[in-house]
Structures are given as structure tokens and as C-alpha cells.
Write an enzyme that holds these catalytic residues in place. Sequence first.
Site, mmCIF file in Angstrom:
data_model
loop_
_atom_site.group_PDB
_atom_site.id
_atom_site.type_symbol
_atom_site.label_atom_id
_atom_site.label_comp_id
_atom_site.label_asym_id
_atom_site.label_seq_id
_atom_site.Cartn_x
_atom_site.Cartn_y
_atom_site.Cartn_z
ATOM 1 N N HIS A 1 0.829 -1.199 0.000
ATOM 2 C CA HIS A 1 0.000 0.000 0.000
ATOM 3 C C HIS A 1 0.870 1.259 0.000
ATOM 4 O O HIS A 1 0.566 2.240 -0.677
ATOM 5 C CB HIS A 1 -0.918 0.004 1.225
ATOM 6 C CG HIS A 1 -1.851 1.167 1.281
ATOM 7 N ND1 HIS A 1 -2.963 1.258 0.481
ATOM 8 C CD2 HIS A 1 -1.811 2.306 2.003
ATOM 9 C CE1 HIS A 1 -3.572 2.397 0.724
ATOM 10 N NE2 HIS A 1 -2.902 3.052 1.648
ATOM 11 N N CYS B 1 -2.196 -3.385 -16.477
ATOM 12 C CA CYS B 1 -2.773 -2.351 -15.612
ATOM 13 C C CYS B 1 -2.274 -2.465 -14.181
ATOM 14 O O CYS B 1 -2.709 -1.728 -13.304
ATOM 15 C CB CYS B 1 -4.296 -2.399 -15.637
ATOM 16 S SG CYS B 1 -5.006 -3.923 -14.990
#
EC number: 2.7.3.9
Length: 561
Positions: free
Chosen positions: A187, A486
Site C-alpha cells: 500500500h 494495468c
Amino acid sequence: MQNFSGVGVSPGRIIGSVRQMPKPVSEPAVGERLSSSTTADEATASLRAASKVVQAELQGRAAAATGAGRAVLEATALMAADPMLIKAAVKLITSGTSAERAIWESGASVAEMLHNLGGYMADRATDVLDVRARIVAELRGVPAPGIPQSTEPFILIAEDLAPADTATLDPAKVLALVTSGGGPQSHTAIIARALGLPAVVAAPGVDELVDGTEVYVDGAAGTVSVDPAADEQALVAAWLLAAETLAVFDGTGSTADGHLVPLLANVGGAVDAVKAAELGAQGVGLLRTEFCFLERDTEPTIDEQVVAYRGVFDAFPGKKVVVRTLDAGADKPLPFLTDSTEPNPSLGVRGYRTDLTTPGVLKRQLTAIATAAADSPAEVWVMAPMIATVDEASDFAAMCRVAGLKIPGVMVEVPSAALLADRILGEVDFVSLGTNDLTQYTMAADRQLGTLAALNSPWQPAVLHLIRLTVAGSIAQGKRKPVGVCGEAAADPVLAVVLVGLGVSSLSMTARSLSAVGAVLKSVTLDEAKRLAELALSARNADEARTRVRAELPILEQLGL
């Protein structure tokens, strides 16, 4: 000069003073009692005073925050003075338990009760545990957990950043991020790229640096140096000049010999889409539709979804927008869709698989996407996450046809999908490689663990071979079908060259990475990219693959990448 080495995940060179993220508050000892010099009344008064201090501090932060961050802090501030939380703690103090242990046990009980209620109330359990830790820290006279406050800009050092930590992260104050844990797809790495902050992860030892220590951070090289000298200051100055070059993307992704590679953006809603369009993105390669579903305890209506999707489509008239259907599960649980008791949620019911246990949600989402696309000038493609078999791809394509969506595709993030790419592409019109999960599943390495950062790198030759196999599957169809990327790998300018050399047809990334990727791609021909891809494929490990390719790209030094 003391040096630390980690994994560079977001380029940039900066010099600044460090501030450590406070360590997690440790649990008071089980059975901890009031000291002989403290009465129950005194301990109760200390507890109430601490809760008020915590509430005031959170309210102050909330007033200075905006958007989702403000909402998170306001909700947490309310919990700091929650009567049920304080009353239960006071009762324990009266029986002789220390104030720290009393609020700890009370917080655990209240959090469990909220969790069992489910839905919105279950989400508030995290707020209670946060408040509990803050009150214990106040009682002990130690720093509270969370992003430290400072009147001066600083370099943030932490073990890792949780999603909640970023609610109060101010890019105007935080110059760079350095963590001792995490990995290239953690993250922290994703947030750093989105904010354009230099960042290094998985750098052991940095959490021992003293607040105020001046360091030099190189987010591309993955290094942190204490007490930087004139050489490092010159490198920072050079980066600032290079950053001006990297600030603008001309809107056309291509190699030096004119081979076109559309550079698209990963977005999470209309606001992101507008910003991406302003930065020159050639379309959207990944619309994360979770933004419609998260922070809710009920499924959004079709009409609500239509409005949300149309806002993204309108930002890209005449351009491709690839919509990923709901990727719930694992680290994105939804109370009305996923099972929080799964023993291994990353391998459980997530993504497309939720249609097996809760049919209807996906069908309604496809209806909403089709409705939003019907009167939109955007070219809407749609893809399903976590596809593992040919039958799943076929079934999803059929659902899209029923909904009136003309261009169905799937994500390749499970190794089986890469191995069967030729047959899967016989059922759908395109695939998009989700390199974050593809790497995690290929290497059996949790992408959040710093200790496994070397394994959990998209530079792993095994992952690159699966990407080449996926491209080969598209060529086997006679008429070649698009294979995009992606995942976060597309945001790495060096790896982007390798991906193009492997035959990938488009790259999608955080919009801030467009200019850097575009600049490096324009420095090589397609044949050169193919040669560099072979160098990476034949490497022994991820580090060797990355080092080999970097050595062949002199533009990286010029741009500070």
C-alpha cells in the site's frame, strides 16, 4: 556516511529531516493492577482526562483535513468519548484494574460487539481499537500512533503504512516515504506513486533513525544516506531540473521508431479521471469500480452506479475506458458480498467468484455499466477480475452480451489464466495483466511482506515468462487481440520498456507516472525493447533482470530515474 538499502518504488531525490511513525502501542499486561499509590478515583480521573485529550486532538486534525480523511477522523473522535467505552473501563478500574488495562479490555469488548453487529457498525470496530491505542498512549505519556504532526516538512519513516494511516498524510508536509517493511506492491508503494512522493520500501534498519536526522533519499535507486554531503545535494538539484522535464506527457506513447503504445491511467472515480485527462492520459486502462461499493453495508443501486461511471466516461470522450467489475474480497471485504471468516481470503471468494455465492450483484453492475455507456462518447470496454478458467471467461463474455456490452475482456492475474491465454482469448476480446496479483500468486509471496520483497517483484523472470506466454496466446488467435498491463509494473519506466519488448500493446498506470514512462519509451526503438526483454527473461533473478536492463538505458541517469 551511514547507508540503508531497500527497494525503490517511486523515483525522486530529496534531502530532509526524518520523523518516525510512532511504534504501535503495546498491550498492557494481562491482570495489570492499580499501583499502591493510585486510587480508583484518581485512575478514573486520569482516564477521563486522557479520553478528552484524544478527542480534542482528533477533532483538531479533522478540522484541518478534507474529504474521506476528515470523515475518518470525525468518526474516530466521536469514539474517544463514547460513554459505553468509558463506562466499561471505569467499572474495571473500580475492581482494581489499571487504567491502561481497563481501557484496553473495554475497547476489545466494544469492538467485538460492533464487529458482530456487521455492516456499517462492524466498520466502526477499527475506530474503537484506534481510540483505545491513543488513550493508552496518552496515559503512558508516549506519542500516539499515526502520521506525526510537524510544522516543518519531513521524511516519514515507518514500518509500513496501513490504508488508514494515509487519511492524514499531507503531501505538502511529507517529502518522501521510507519503510523498513512492505514490498514493491504494498500500500505504501501505491500511495507514493499516486502522490508523486519519492519512496523506498523494505529498507531494514531505517526505523532506528533518530527524529531530526538529515538523510538523502533516492526513490529510484532505493537508497537512504545519513548526513548527505555536496554530492547528494548536487543530485537533488539535478533531480529538480529533470522533474520539470517529467512534469508533462505529450499525450502520445510510442517508441523512438514510432511504434505506438497507448499510455492509459488507472483511476478510482470521476475525480481521478479528470486529473488523468489533464495529465494527458490516452484513456483509462483500469477503472476500479470498488469506489462505488466500499464504505457501504448495502449494494449501491443501478442508478447510483450509472451516475458514478458516467462521470469517468465523460472525462474521456472518444477514448477507451476499461472498466473492471467489482474486485471484492481479500483486502477489500464487503459486508453484503464477502465472507470475513475465510481462512485465506486471497485464495477465496473474490472478484468474479463472488457471483458464485451472491449471484445478481455482477449482473446488476453490468446493467449499470451498459446504461452509463449507452449515451457516452467514450469507448467502453469491460473486464472481470480473478478469472482462472476458460469456462469463466466464456460465461463472463455471455453476461456482457446479454447486458449489451460489446467488448468483454478478463484480467490475467492467476497463473492458470496466463497458461491458457490462447483459449481464454478465444472467448473474449482482450486481456489485461494485473501484475500485482500475478506476481503474488506466481511466487507464493504476500505482496505486503517486506521480508518477501525480493520474491514479490514483477521483475521475477518467472513472471516475465508468464507475460510473454500471455502475449503469445493473443497472437495464436490469428487476429491478434490486445494484451494490456494495468498492474503497478506499468508505472516503472524501466520495466515498461521490457513489457513493450514482450509484446504488450498498452500500459496503464497512476497518472503521475505517464511522463516518466513516456520519456523512457521514446528513448528506445521497438527492436531495442525486444532485446532488453530477452536480457530480463534470461536473468537468474529479479535483481539481475532489473540491473541488466537499467545498464542499457542511459536516459535513466539523465532523468534521475
